[in-house]
Design a protein around this motif. Structure first.
Motif, PDB file in Angstrom:
ATOM      1  N   ARG A 178      -0.504   1.509  -2.705  1.00 37.28           N
ATOM      2  CA  ARG A 178      -0.526   0.077  -2.379  1.00 37.28           C
ATOM      3  C   ARG A 178       0.874  -0.342  -1.973  1.00 37.28           C
ATOM      4  O   ARG A 178       1.853  -0.027  -2.666  1.00 37.28           O
ATOM      5  CB  ARG A 178      -0.991  -0.746  -3.584  1.00 37.28           C
ATOM      6  N   ILE A 179       0.966  -1.055  -0.844  1.00 34.26           N
ATOM      7  CA  ILE A 179       2.238  -1.620  -0.403  1.00 34.26           C
ATOM      8  C   ILE A 179       2.256  -3.097  -0.796  1.00 34.26           C
ATOM      9  O   ILE A 179       1.396  -3.873  -0.370  1.00 34.26           O
ATOM     10  CB  ILE A 179       2.421  -1.480   1.119  1.00 34.26           C
ATOM     11  N   ASP A 180       3.221  -3.486  -1.605  1.00 34.69           N
ATOM     12  CA  ASP A 180       3.306  -4.862  -2.077  1.00 34.69           C
ATOM     13  C   ASP A 180       3.636  -5.795  -0.908  1.00 34.69           C
ATOM     14  O   ASP A 180       4.575  -5.536  -0.147  1.00 34.69           O
ATOM     15  CB  ASP A 180       4.395  -4.979  -3.154  1.00 34.69           C
ATOM     16  N   PRO A 181       2.886  -6.882  -0.738  1.00 37.07           N
ATOM     17  CA  PRO A 181       3.113  -7.743   0.422  1.00 37.07           C
ATOM     18  C   PRO A 181       4.422  -8.527   0.366  1.00 37.07           C
ATOM     19  O   PRO A 181       4.937  -8.952   1.399  1.00 37.07           O
ATOM     20  CB  PRO A 181       1.908  -8.694   0.394  1.00 37.07           C
ATOM     21  N   ASP A 238      -6.844  -9.309 -10.719  1.00 39.18           N
ATOM     22  CA  ASP A 238      -6.304 -10.197  -9.692  1.00 39.18           C
ATOM     23  C   ASP A 238      -5.008  -9.685  -9.084  1.00 39.18           C
ATOM     24  O   ASP A 238      -4.623 -10.113  -7.989  1.00 39.18           O
ATOM     25  CB  ASP A 238      -6.065 -11.593 -10.279  1.00 39.18           C
ATOM     26  N   THR A 239      -4.328  -8.786  -9.778  1.00 37.58           N
ATOM     27  CA  THR A 239      -3.064  -8.254  -9.266  1.00 37.58           C
ATOM     28  C   THR A 239      -3.242  -6.904  -8.568  1.00 37.58           C
ATOM     29  O   THR A 239      -2.263  -6.308  -8.133  1.00 37.58           O
ATOM     30  CB  THR A 239      -2.041  -8.099 -10.405  1.00 37.58           C
ATOM     31  N   GLY A 240      -4.487  -6.422  -8.486  1.00 42.14           N
ATOM     32  CA  GLY A 240      -4.739  -5.143  -7.835  1.00 42.14           C
ATOM     33  C   GLY A 240      -4.687  -3.956  -8.773  1.00 42.14           C
ATOM     34  O   GLY A 240      -4.774  -2.814  -8.328  1.00 42.14           O
ATOM     35  N   ARG A 241      -4.545  -4.215 -10.072  1.00 41.63           N
ATOM     36  CA  ARG A 241      -4.513  -3.122 -11.037  1.00 41.63           C
ATOM     37  C   ARG A 241      -5.924  -2.599 -11.287  1.00 41.63           C
ATOM     38  O   ARG A 241      -6.902  -3.343 -11.270  1.00 41.63           O
ATOM     39  CB  ARG A 241      -3.912  -3.587 -12.356  1.00 41.63           C
ATOM     40  N   ILE A 242      -6.004  -1.280 -11.544  1.00 43.40           N
ATOM     41  CA  ILE A 242      -7.290  -0.638 -11.775  1.00 43.40           C
ATOM     42  C   ILE A 242      -7.785  -0.953 -13.186  1.00 43.40           C
ATOM     43  O   ILE A 242      -7.098  -0.689 -14.176  1.00 43.40           O
ATOM     44  CB  ILE A 242      -7.178   0.890 -11.594  1.00 43.40           C
ATOM     45  N   LEU A 243      -8.987  -1.501 -13.280  1.00 43.37           N
ATOM     46  CA  LEU A 243      -9.599  -1.780 -14.575  1.00 43.37           C
ATOM     47  C   LEU A 243     -10.521  -0.650 -15.012  1.00 43.37           C
ATOM     48  O   LEU A 243     -10.573  -0.314 -16.197  1.00 43.37           O
ATOM     49  CB  LEU A 243     -10.388  -3.090 -14.510  1.00 43.37           C
ATOM     50  N   ASN A 252      -3.868   8.631   5.907  1.00 43.19           N
ATOM     51  CA  ASN A 252      -5.141   8.904   6.552  1.00 43.19           C
ATOM     52  C   ASN A 252      -5.926   7.654   6.904  1.00 43.19           C
ATOM     53  O   ASN A 252      -6.347   7.477   8.037  1.00 43.19           O
ATOM     54  CB  ASN A 252      -5.968   9.808   5.625  1.00 43.19           C
ATOM     55  N   ASP A 253      -6.173   6.787   5.921  1.00 43.19           N
ATOM     56  CA  ASP A 253      -6.933   5.568   6.169  1.00 43.19           C
ATOM     57  C   ASP A 253      -6.218   4.407   5.504  1.00 43.19           C
ATOM     58  O   ASP A 253      -5.475   4.590   4.527  1.00 43.19           O
ATOM     59  CB  ASP A 253      -8.363   5.705   5.641  1.00 43.19           C
ATOM     60  N   VAL A 254      -6.475   3.192   6.015  1.00 43.23           N
ATOM     61  CA  VAL A 254      -5.707   2.029   5.574  1.00 43.23           C
ATOM     62  C   VAL A 254      -6.578   0.782   5.651  1.00 43.23           C
ATOM     63  O   VAL A 254      -7.397   0.627   6.554  1.00 43.23           O
ATOM     64  CB  VAL A 254      -4.430   1.870   6.440  1.00 43.23           C
ATOM     65  N   ILE A 255      -6.405  -0.099   4.658  1.00 44.51           N
ATOM     66  CA  ILE A 255      -7.068  -1.399   4.653  1.00 44.51           C
ATOM     67  C   ILE A 255      -6.071  -2.442   4.150  1.00 44.51           C
ATOM     68  O   ILE A 255      -5.105  -2.120   3.465  1.00 44.51           O
ATOM     69  CB  ILE A 255      -8.335  -1.427   3.781  1.00 44.51           C
ATOM     70  N   VAL A 256      -6.333  -3.703   4.496  1.00 45.62           N
ATOM     71  CA  VAL A 256      -5.441  -4.797   4.127  1.00 45.62           C
ATOM     72  C   VAL A 256      -6.223  -5.842   3.344  1.00 45.62           C
ATOM     73  O   VAL A 256      -7.271  -6.316   3.790  1.00 45.62           O
ATOM     74  CB  VAL A 256      -4.796  -5.447   5.366  1.00 45.62           C
ATOM     75  N   GLN A 257      -5.719  -6.200   2.177  1.00 40.02           N
ATOM     76  CA  GLN A 257      -6.328  -7.248   1.369  1.00 40.02           C
ATOM     77  C   GLN A 257      -5.986  -8.626   1.929  1.00 40.02           C
ATOM     78  O   GLN A 257      -5.025  -8.789   2.690  1.00 40.02           O
ATOM     79  CB  GLN A 257      -5.832  -7.177  -0.075  1.00 40.02           C
ATOM     80  N   SER A 258      -6.745  -9.634   1.480  1.00 37.18           N
ATOM     81  CA  SER A 258      -6.455 -11.005   1.897  1.00 37.18           C
ATOM     82  C   SER A 258      -5.098 -11.468   1.389  1.00 37.18           C
ATOM     83  O   SER A 258      -4.487 -12.380   1.952  1.00 37.18           O
ATOM     84  CB  SER A 258      -7.552 -11.946   1.401  1.00 37.18           C
ATOM     85  N   THR A 259      -4.584 -10.829   0.334  1.00 38.61           N
ATOM     86  CA  THR A 259      -3.253 -11.147  -0.193  1.00 38.61           C
ATOM     87  C   THR A 259      -2.142 -10.610   0.699  1.00 38.61           C
ATOM     88  O   THR A 259      -0.976 -10.962   0.520  1.00 38.61           O
ATOM     89  CB  THR A 259      -3.074 -10.544  -1.591  1.00 38.61           C
ATOM     90  N   GLY A 260      -2.497  -9.728   1.619  1.00 35.71           N
ATOM     91  CA  GLY A 260      -1.505  -9.051   2.449  1.00 35.71           C
ATOM     92  C   GLY A 260      -1.137  -7.674   1.947  1.00 35.71           C
ATOM     93  O   GLY A 260      -0.435  -6.930   2.634  1.00 35.71           O
ATOM     94  N   ALA A 261      -1.612  -7.315   0.748  1.00 30.74           N
ATOM     95  CA  ALA A 261      -1.349  -5.978   0.227  1.00 30.74           C
ATOM     96  C   ALA A 261      -2.043  -4.936   1.097  1.00 30.74           C
ATOM     97  O   ALA A 261      -3.189  -5.132   1.519  1.00 30.74           O
ATOM     98  CB  ALA A 261      -1.823  -5.856  -1.211  1.00 30.74           C
ATOM     99  N   ILE A 262      -1.354  -3.839   1.368  1.00 29.02           N
ATOM    100  CA  ILE A 262      -1.884  -2.763   2.205  1.00 29.02           C
ATOM    101  C   ILE A 262      -2.133  -1.550   1.327  1.00 29.02           C
ATOM    102  O   ILE A 262      -1.244  -1.101   0.600  1.00 29.02           O
ATOM    103  CB  ILE A 262      -0.889  -2.421   3.332  1.00 29.02           C
TER     104      ILE A 262
END
Length: 303
Positions: A161-164, A215-220, A122-132
């Motif tokens: 999350r798609i690993d870059p 920092d690794t995208g894990r939920i805290l 449905n919706d998508v965003i991209v992190q500065s790391t390249g992770a989608i």
């Protein structure tokens, strides 16, 4: 002498610093079935957006010139750009997330999880790391209106999350009724996700949740960030100062980083999504049911 009704509802005095009181809400184009997925191309000074039921993506310049970008679009919904400027789209028809390469070819980034087809990204965003990151509710398979009627193969409506580096698709959040819009805080330490399950179940709260990330995208941790009091949250964006601007049935709602609603920009149609754009990046471009609107604000995108 100007005489026009104000498009603003001011709930907190701090909202006045974010708006241009004399700015008009301007309709740029109309005649669509359901507009969604706005993404601004500053290098080309144009907006791309989806007209989902019409199975097309449209191109719009700020002088109101409209043309077809892609048809069929495989019922594309949300769109964004990656850090290389490539278009990344969620397609209901193929139940996939795709990237449009610079030569115009399409690369499928995700269409399955654990061997089973996705619901309808449905919706998508991209992190500065390249992770989608993308959401996967079932809207595109509930009927033949904005996709193809089908039974879901996934047991949940996940945020993925798609690993870059590897391209691996991983379910990061699995407890939404219907996850929808996504946005990062300016420092990417917080992920905002809209819950739009009230579209089909009135017992589901119309809320935006905030997830703190490491920092690794894990939920805290996660918490309810805000509640939408008119309709439900769909697409949303965060500005450079950390304010969150969300779609709603009566317009665009603006929230302080602490979750306080500062005010609304009232729109005469149900708003599905929005983005920042324009020559100086200080225009809100709003996809709302049959039309696209724009209004000047004192804010710019966090990215």
């Amino acid at each position: 002498m100007n005489s026009f009704s104000s498009p603003y509802q001011i709930d907190d005095p701090r909202f006045t610093a974010l708006i241009q009181k004399n700015a008009r809400l301007r309709q740029l184009a109309t005649g669509f079935e359901w507009t969604e997925g706005p993404v601004w191309f500053a290098d080309q000074q144009l907006l791309l957006f989806s007209d989902i039921p019409a199975n097309r993506m449209m191109r719009l310049t700020l002088d109101g010139q409209v043309s077809t970008y892609r048809q069929p679009s495989d019922y594309a919904n949300g769109n964004t750009r990656d850090r290389q400027g490539r278009l990344v789209s969620c397609q209901h028809g193929t139940r996939s997330v795709t990237r449009t390469e610079l030569d115009g070819s399409l690369t499928v980034l995700a269409d399955r999880y654990q061997g089973k087809r996705l619901n309808s990204p449905n919706d998508v965003i991209v992190q500065s790391t390249g992770a989608i990151w993308f959401t996967d509710p079932t809207y595109g398979i509930l009927s033949d209106y904005e996709g193809f009627l089908a039974e879901p193969e996934q047991t949940a409506r996940n945020v993925y999350r798609i690993d870059p580096a590897t391209g691996e698709v991983e379910a990061m959040i699995a407890d939404f009724s219907q996850p929808n819009g996504l946005a990062f805080s300016a420092d990417e330490r917080v992920l905002y996700v809209a819950e739009s399950g009230s579209s089909h179940d009135p017992d589901v709260p119309s809320i935006i949740r905030a997830f703190k990330l490491d920092d690794t995208g894990r939920i805290l941790s996660d918490e309810v960030f805000a509640t939408i009091d008119r309709g439900l949250p769909d697409g949303m964006r965060v500005d450079a100062a950390g304010h969150l601007w969300s779609s709603a049935s009566d317009g665009v709602h603006c929230f302080h980083p602490d979750g306080t609603r500062l005010g609304k920009i009232l729109v005469p149609e149900v708003v599905a999504n929005l983005c920042f754009g324009g020559v100086r990046g200080n225009r809100l471009l709003i996809t709302a049911t049959t039309a696209v609107y724009e209004i000047a604000v004192n804010a710019k995108s966090a990215i």
